[in-house]
Design an enzyme around this catalytic site. Structure first.
Site, PDB file in Angstrom:
ATOM      1  N   LYS A 286       0.837  -1.106  -0.037  1.00 33.78           N
ATOM      2  CA  LYS A 286       0.192  -0.208   0.184  1.00 33.78           C
ATOM      3  C   LYS A 286       0.991   1.118   0.140  1.00 33.78           C
ATOM      4  CE  LYS A 286      -3.949   1.698   2.282  1.00 33.78           C
ATOM      5  NZ  LYS A 286      -5.536   1.259   2.959  1.00 33.78           N
ATOM      6  N   GLU A 373     -19.264  -5.455   9.853  1.00 43.17           N
ATOM      7  CA  GLU A 373     -20.399  -4.428  10.725  1.00 43.17           C
ATOM      8  C   GLU A 373     -21.396  -5.486  11.540  1.00 43.17           C
ATOM      9  OE1 GLU A 373     -19.223  -3.772   7.648  1.00 43.17           O
ATOM     10  OE2 GLU A 373     -18.197  -1.663   7.961  1.00 43.17           O
ATOM     11  N   ARG A 401     -25.281  -2.201   6.958  1.00 44.91           N
ATOM     12  CA  ARG A 401     -24.789  -3.760   6.861  1.00 44.91           C
ATOM     13  C   ARG A 401     -25.509  -4.574   8.013  1.00 44.91           C
ATOM     14  NH1 ARG A 401     -20.280  -4.648   3.009  1.00 44.91           N
ATOM     15  NH2 ARG A 401     -21.439  -3.830   1.293  1.00 44.91           N
TER      16      ARG A 401
HETATM   17  C1  LIG Z   1     -18.969  -1.712   4.553  1.00 42.70           C
HETATM   18  C2  LIG Z   1     -17.701  -0.947   4.705  1.00 42.70           C
HETATM   19  N1  LIG Z   1     -17.311  -0.701   5.918  1.00 42.70           N
HETATM   20  C3  LIG Z   1     -16.019   0.092   6.176  1.00 42.70           C
HETATM   21  C4  LIG Z   1     -15.821   0.700   4.871  1.00 42.70           C
HETATM   22  C5  LIG Z   1     -14.577   1.683   5.213  1.00 42.70           C
HETATM   23  N2  LIG Z   1     -13.350   1.567   4.553  1.00 42.70           N
HETATM   24  C6  LIG Z   1     -13.076   1.810   3.088  1.00 42.70           C
HETATM   25  S1  LIG Z   1     -11.524   1.464   2.644  1.00 42.70           S
HETATM   26  C7  LIG Z   1     -11.218   0.350   4.070  1.00 42.70           C
HETATM   27  C8  LIG Z   1     -10.111  -0.533   4.215  1.00 42.70           C
HETATM   28  C9  LIG Z   1     -10.271  -1.570   2.817  1.00 42.70           C
HETATM   29  O1  LIG Z   1      -9.084  -2.106   2.953  1.00 42.70           O
HETATM   30  P1  LIG Z   1      -8.498  -3.104   1.606  1.00 42.70           P
HETATM   31  O2  LIG Z   1      -9.476  -3.677   1.253  1.00 42.70           O
HETATM   32  O3  LIG Z   1      -7.608  -3.973   2.192  1.00 42.70           O
HETATM   33  O4  LIG Z   1      -8.058  -2.261   0.601  1.00 42.70           O
HETATM   34  P2  LIG Z   1      -6.787  -1.242   0.685  1.00 42.70           P
HETATM   35  O5  LIG Z   1      -7.045   0.089   1.102  1.00 42.70           O
HETATM   36  O6  LIG Z   1      -5.853  -2.027   1.535  1.00 42.70           O
HETATM   37  O7  LIG Z   1      -6.290  -1.176  -0.716  1.00 42.70           O
HETATM   38  C10 LIG Z   1     -12.306   0.564   4.870  1.00 42.70           C
HETATM   39  C11 LIG Z   1     -12.460   0.060   6.294  1.00 42.70           C
HETATM   40  C12 LIG Z   1     -16.194   0.728   3.827  1.00 42.70           C
HETATM   41  N3  LIG Z   1     -16.029   1.305   2.610  1.00 42.70           N
HETATM   42  N4  LIG Z   1     -17.154  -0.172   3.555  1.00 42.70           N
END
Ligand SMILES: Cc1ncc(C[n+]2csc(CCOP(=O)(O)OP(=O)(O)O)c2C)c(N)n1
Ligand SMILES: CC(=O)[C@@H](O)[C@H](O)COP(=O)(O)O
Ligand SMILES: [Mg+2]
Length: 636
Positions: A286, A373, A401
């Protein structure tokens, strides 16, 4: 002589066809440079996008997504994809009102299939696409590809999709983008499991061979043997890891280097040669390509605007002052210090909810469930059942959710779970997936549920204190906004009671939440400009409504305007109308201001409030209109 930039010449992925490996590398560099240029102008999702540049180029050169299907899970990492699918020129407008959306948007391009922003659903929708294509004969050889991050991967719905993939996934490829990060560090058993898989240098085809060799490796002994033992652990993990997915009916391939375009293309092509479903485990970094982001992916997930000098950050904008989120997190901290039965749960939003200090001070009572969630709410219900006082600290939109668990595990059991609903209202540049405008409607329907909406930031802590004393489930919803406090003589927050802040005979404005300040400004403006003397009420409680205070005011006022940063359908204004109807009170002219029956686009909160007519100017406009209109029963 320097070559002219390539990226502006890429109008569609078809322009990538025939580019040499060196050109693709150069393009990757130009995409990164464009991403860096963007965050010099505005806050945007950054580190996740830097991390998928090569993966994006490899996918678009190994597949033809004008036929095949591509879903980026969540969608916050879609910027490189936007840049090579005909949106380079508009790219600087991303996340501004009227500009490109920061997430996939089919209205912008045929290469975007769904508007998304919530994590975890990509595998299900890709599977649905694959299944539909299989049924439509002329589509049957199209591949559906879901790219899902390791943060999103533990979401329960992913396993529901994997559970079904064997039947419908003949042309399904799931690319697991493992960068060891959610927004914060990822947590939980799946994260540990992926870590073990990462140690595995062995690819799927060799597994049986590995298993045979493993049985001969000793576990203890001299340093060489210890090294072998470690290798055995690593290989075992990989062996069993692949087996887990394969037992579910997926072909597991990986892990492979997600920054090596040639390697990625090789594996993507290999996946296409057989039948699916396939899970390709890709390892990325990342923030890749910009050192500060790679070293601190938490800050650089969506950093404030910053200036850089090569790969150094030379200045970063200070984040805006104190917000409701700060006040909520301090209130949670104080509540946990005062009562050791209070716990706090976050679904992977520790940073967004500013819970870092709480996490560090109370590690035993802080729970990060990951992006889960639904689980978080059912888990909180379990804690409440045995006498704890769990606080689910969550963005309003993501609590959607958990709808059924709010119903069955919490409200039906009448368990004292407290929901701190952050981003209750317009979330700004994230847009329709993130605006938390449906919560009043979806919480108010449940018997036993108490719903509070502070009129300003000073009411957050007292409301939390009430919630933690109350024997029933309570929600407190507040917006992504500055922690402003309304001036003047205030009355203490008491259960079920509204506060009357101004009294006047010419009409009434009823505020259902933190637009109270805008309502007071509107009343003041109308007083100065029109000589109108209006009543302004801070409802504080959306449920139970303080009908004792509200109904007499409604009966006596020539017009009533309700104001909320929420969908009017099922919201505060609707609750007031229901209360009038139940009590046989016929309001005079009545107008509900809030979000109508439509989705709200992205933009700055202030711009959106103005568009929706729920800033001071908009509220004043409606009051002025009603004050001039002949009295009638106009419930709007
Ligand atoms: C249902 C939901 N919960 C929380 C989030 C907030 N959120 C957005 S991106 C993220 C992290 C995602 O991590 P990953 O899938 O590994 O993607 P990366 O940013 O590491 O590429 C979170 C917690 C969201 N978008 N949707
Ligand atoms: C992609 C995602 O869902 C989060 O990164 C979100 O954009 C955070 O929003 P805030 O900026 O309001 O914390
Ligand atoms: Mg990740």
């Amino acid at each position: 002589m320097q070559n002219p930039p390539l990226l502006p010449t890429i109008n569609s992925p078809k322009d990538l066809v025939g580019l040499r490996a060196a050109d693709l590398e150069r393009l990757a560099g130009e995409i990164r440079e464009t991403l860096c240029g963007l965050v010099e102008a505005r806050s945007a999702h950054f580190a996740s996008n830097l991390g998928v540049v090569e993966l994006c180029l490899a996918l678009h050169t190994a597949f033809d997504f004008s036929r095949d299907r591509l879903i980026w899970d969540t969608g916050h990492q879609i910027y490189p994809h936007k840049l090579i699918t005909g949106r380079y020129d508009e790219f600087p407008t991303i996340r501004t009102k009227g500009g490109l959306m920061g997430y996939p948007n089919p209205a912008e391009s045929d290469y975007d299939l769904f508007v998304t922003g919530h994590a975890g659903s990509s595998v299900s929708t890709a599977l649905g696409l694959a299944s539909g294509d299989q049924l439509l004969r002329d589509h049957e050889n199209r591949w559906s590809v879901a790219v899902i991050g390791d943060g999103a991967f533990p979401s329960g719905v992913v396993y529901e999709a994997l559970n079904n993939a064997k039947r419908n996934g003949k042309r399904l490829l799931v690319v697991l983008n493992d960068n060891r990060m959610s927004i914060c560090h990822r947590v939980g058993g799946v994260a540990d499991y992926l870590d073990r898989l990462r140690m595995n240098p062995i690819y799927s085809g060799l597994k049986e061979e590995v298993a045979r060799v493993l049985s001969k490796v000793p576990l203890l002994g001299d340093p060489v043997e210890r090294l072998l033992a470690q290798m055995k652990e690593a290989a075992k993990a990989g062996f069993h890891g692949g087996m887990l997915f394969e037992d579910l009916g997926m072909r597991y391939v990986g892990p492979i280097d997600g920054h090596n375009i040639a390697l990625l293309r090789k594996y993507l092509r290999m996946a296409q040669r057989g039948d699916g479903p396939v899970l390709l485990h890709v390892v990325t970094e990342k923030g890749h390509g910009f050192r500060p982001a790679a070293e601190d992916p938490v800050t650089f997930h969506a950093p404030p605007v910053f200036q850089r000098d090569c790969d150094r950050v030379v200045a970063m904008a200070k984040s805006a002052g104190r917000t409701f989120t700060h006040v909520a997190s301090d209130s949670i901290r104080d509540a946990m210090a005062a009562n050791n039965r209070v716990t706090v749960l976050t679904a992977a939003m520790c940073q967004g909810n500013k819970l870092e200090k709480v996490r560090d001070e109370f590690p035993d009572r802080f729970f990060d469930t990951g992006i889960c969630e639904a689980h978080a709410v059912a888990f909180a219900a379990g804690q409440a059942k045995v006498g704890m006082r769990p606080i689910v600290d969550i963005y309003s939109t993501f609590l959607q959710r958990s709808f059924d668990h709010i119903f069955q595990e919490v409200a039906l059991q009448n368990l004292p779970v407290t929901f701190m609903l952050d981003r209750g209202g317009l979330s700004g540049p994230d847009g329709p997936t993130h605006h938390g405008v449906f919560d009043l409607a979806y919480l108010r329907v449940f018997p036993n549920m108490v719903v509070m909406a502070p009129g300003d930031a000073s009411e957050v802590a007292p409301m939390l204190a009430i919630a933690l004393e109350h024997p029933q489930p309570c929600a407190i919803r507040y917006p992504k906004a500055a922690a402003d406090v309304v001036a003047g003589q205030r009355s203490p927050v008491r259960f079920g009671k509204a506060e009357v802040l101004r009294e006047g005979p010419d009409g009434a404005i009823l505020a259902g939440g933190a637009l109270l300040g805008e309502c007071l400004k509107a009343a003041e403006q109308l007083h100065l400009e029109e000589g109108l003397s209006l009543t302004v009420v801070n409802a504080r409680f959306i449920k139970p409504l303080d009908t004792q205070t509200l109904l007499p005011i409604i009966e006596q006022s020539p017009f009533v305007v309700t104001v909320e940063e929420a969908a009017v359908a099922g919201g505060f204004g609707s609750a007031v109308l229901e209360a009038c109807s139940d009590a046989g009170v016929s309001p005079g002219q009545f107008r509900r201001l809030g979000v109508g029956d439509h989705y709200v686009e992205h933009g700055e909160r202030e711009e959106l409030l103005a568009d929706l007519g729920i800033d001071a100017a908009g509220i004043a406009r409606v009051c002025r209109e009603l004050s001039h209109a002949p009295a009638a029963n106009l419930a709007g």
